[in-house]
Design a protein around this motif. Structure first.
Motif, PDB file in Angstrom:
ATOM      1  N   MET A  46       4.790   3.998   1.823  1.00 51.70           N
ATOM      2  CA  MET A  46       4.706   2.678   1.215  1.00 51.70           C
ATOM      3  C   MET A  46       4.873   1.631   2.311  1.00 51.70           C
ATOM      4  SD  MET A  46       4.326   3.271  -2.079  1.00 51.70           S
ATOM      5  CE  MET A  46       4.854   1.813  -2.951  1.00 51.70           C
ATOM      6  N   SER A  47       4.056   0.586   2.268  1.00 50.37           N
ATOM      7  CA  SER A  47       4.174  -0.474   3.271  1.00 50.37           C
ATOM      8  C   SER A  47       5.392  -1.354   3.020  1.00 50.37           C
ATOM      9  CB  SER A  47       2.901  -1.323   3.297  1.00 50.37           C
ATOM     10  OG  SER A  47       2.699  -1.944   2.043  1.00 50.37           O
ATOM     11  N   ALA A  48       5.922  -1.316   1.805  1.00 49.83           N
ATOM     12  CA  ALA A  48       7.156  -2.020   1.458  1.00 49.83           C
ATOM     13  C   ALA A  48       7.934  -1.120   0.504  1.00 49.83           C
ATOM     14  CB  ALA A  48       6.847  -3.359   0.792  1.00 49.83           C
ATOM     15  N   GLY A  49       9.243  -1.113   0.652  1.00 49.52           N
ATOM     16  CA  GLY A  49      10.062  -0.249  -0.194  1.00 49.52           C
ATOM     17  C   GLY A  49      10.010  -0.653  -1.660  1.00 49.52           C
ATOM     18  N   SER A  50      10.152   0.335  -2.520  1.00 51.55           N
ATOM     19  CA  SER A  50      10.232   0.075  -3.950  1.00 51.55           C
ATOM     20  C   SER A  50      11.270   0.995  -4.572  1.00 51.55           C
ATOM     21  CB  SER A  50       8.870   0.262  -4.623  1.00 51.55           C
ATOM     22  OG  SER A  50       8.428   1.592  -4.489  1.00 51.55           O
ATOM     23  N   PRO A  82      -1.089  -2.379  -8.343  1.00 49.38           N
ATOM     24  CA  PRO A  82      -0.371  -1.119  -8.487  1.00 49.38           C
ATOM     25  C   PRO A  82       0.032  -0.858  -9.939  1.00 49.38           C
ATOM     26  CG  PRO A  82       0.989  -2.734  -7.325  1.00 49.38           C
ATOM     27  CD  PRO A  82      -0.327  -3.382  -7.630  1.00 49.38           C
ATOM     28  N   HIS A  83      -0.485   0.229 -10.484  1.00 51.35           N
ATOM     29  CA  HIS A  83      -0.128   0.617 -11.850  1.00 51.35           C
ATOM     30  C   HIS A  83       0.323   2.062 -11.860  1.00 51.35           C
ATOM     31  CE1 HIS A  83      -1.568  -2.964 -13.856  1.00 51.35           C
ATOM     32  NE2 HIS A  83      -2.659  -2.907 -13.122  1.00 51.35           N
ATOM     33  N   PRO A  84       1.439   2.347 -12.497  1.00 51.17           N
ATOM     34  CA  PRO A  84       1.845   3.738 -12.618  1.00 51.17           C
ATOM     35  C   PRO A  84       1.006   4.454 -13.672  1.00 51.17           C
ATOM     36  CG  PRO A  84       3.443   2.307 -13.687  1.00 51.17           C
ATOM     37  CD  PRO A  84       2.414   1.420 -13.035  1.00 51.17           C
ATOM     38  N   ALA A  98      -0.764   2.109  -4.687  1.00 54.50           N
ATOM     39  CA  ALA A  98      -0.876   0.670  -4.436  1.00 54.50           C
ATOM     40  C   ALA A  98      -1.904   0.482  -3.334  1.00 54.50           C
ATOM     41  CB  ALA A  98       0.476   0.098  -4.036  1.00 54.50           C
ATOM     42  N   GLY A  99      -2.988  -0.169  -3.691  1.00 56.20           N
ATOM     43  CA  GLY A  99      -4.077  -0.349  -2.741  1.00 56.20           C
ATOM     44  C   GLY A  99      -4.009  -1.611  -1.923  1.00 56.20           C
ATOM     45  N   THR A 126       0.850  -1.190   0.000  1.00 54.48           N
ATOM     46  CA  THR A 126       0.000   0.000   0.000  1.00 54.48           C
ATOM     47  C   THR A 126       0.881   1.234   0.000  1.00 54.48           C
ATOM     48  OG1 THR A 126      -0.137   0.021   2.409  1.00 54.48           O
ATOM     49  CG2 THR A 126      -1.891  -1.147   1.232  1.00 54.48           C
ATOM     50  N   GLY A 127       0.345   2.342  -0.487  1.00 51.83           N
ATOM     51  CA  GLY A 127       1.063   3.611  -0.486  1.00 51.83           C
ATOM     52  C   GLY A 127       0.861   4.369  -1.791  1.00 51.83           C
ATOM     53  N   THR A 128       1.177   5.659  -1.786  1.00 57.30           N
ATOM     54  CA  THR A 128       1.055   6.483  -2.991  1.00 57.30           C
ATOM     55  C   THR A 128       2.232   7.448  -3.084  1.00 57.30           C
ATOM     56  OG1 THR A 128      -0.237   8.188  -1.857  1.00 57.30           O
ATOM     57  CG2 THR A 128      -1.475   6.460  -2.980  1.00 57.30           C
ATOM     58  N   PHE A 129       2.602   7.747  -4.323  1.00 62.09           N
ATOM     59  CA  PHE A 129       3.616   8.775  -4.538  1.00 62.09           C
ATOM     60  C   PHE A 129       3.491   9.364  -5.927  1.00 62.09           C
ATOM     61  CE2 PHE A 129       5.921   4.853  -5.712  1.00 62.09           C
ATOM     62  CZ  PHE A 129       6.398   5.184  -6.973  1.00 62.09           C
TER      63      PHE A 129
END
Length: 183
Positions: A152-156, A121-123, A113-114, A70-73
């Motif tokens: 973000m719940s996990a790094g990317s 998750p799609h850019p 990312a929901g 999860t997360g947004t940027f």
């Protein structure tokens, strides 16, 4: 201006989102490709960026961002000299910098990312140059800027690959680009 295959080369950079919120910046030095000074009969030189390829991937693997993330940027590639590199949370990007109405923006992407399903998750690439109308950089660096609004719940890793070619610039075009790209 069309380009031929022999003219094209690639540059890339990346920045990690980590698992916190905030802004981050990764810089890419272009000083060996750009010379904004005309000397005698020689023209100034810029870097034409024809395409920007975005890749947002899971940290520490070759896979895409995990479906449970999860997360947004918002991220953007920007023609901006003087921005120091900083990890997420270590920079402060002025509001409305990462926007299509900013003359310094080369390309931009939103990511959310929901955590609901595989492939969720799609850019969304909302700005990019084109083969017909490249973004011509006349400054010594570009910056990959990242603004993580929901941690973000996990790094990317946010990776960009640029399709580029050096281009000679007449004095009037060079002057116009220098005015546009002066902060």
């Amino acid at each position: 201006m069309a380009y031929t295959m022999k003219d094209v080369f690639y540059l890339d950079t990346q920045i990690a989102t980590t698992t916190g919120a905030g802004d981050g910046i990764a810089t890419l030095d272009l000083s060996s490709y750009v010379d904004p000074i005309s000397r005698g009969k020689s023209k100034g030189q810029g870097l034409a960026i024809y395409k920007v390829h975005w890749d947002i991937a899971d940290v520490g693997s070759n896979g895409p961002v995990a479906a449970a993330t999860t997360g947004t940027f918002r991220a953007g590639l920007i023609s901006f000299s003087g921005a120091p590199s900083a990890a997420v949370g270590g920079a402060s990007i002025t509001n409305e910098t990462l926007a299509a109405d900013n003359d310094l923006m080369i390309s931009g992407v939103d990511f959310w990312a929901g955590g609901t399903a595989a492939g969720d998750p799609h850019p969304n690439v909302w700005l990019e140059p084109s083969i017909e109308v490249p973004y011509v950089v006349v400054r010594d660096q570009v910056a990959l800027m990242l603004s993580v609004t929901t941690a973000m719940s996990a790094g990317s890793n946010v990776n960009v690959r640029l399709e580029c070619a050096t281009v000679a610039l007449d004095q009037s075009t060079l002057n116009q680009l220098l005015r546009t790209q002066t902060v």
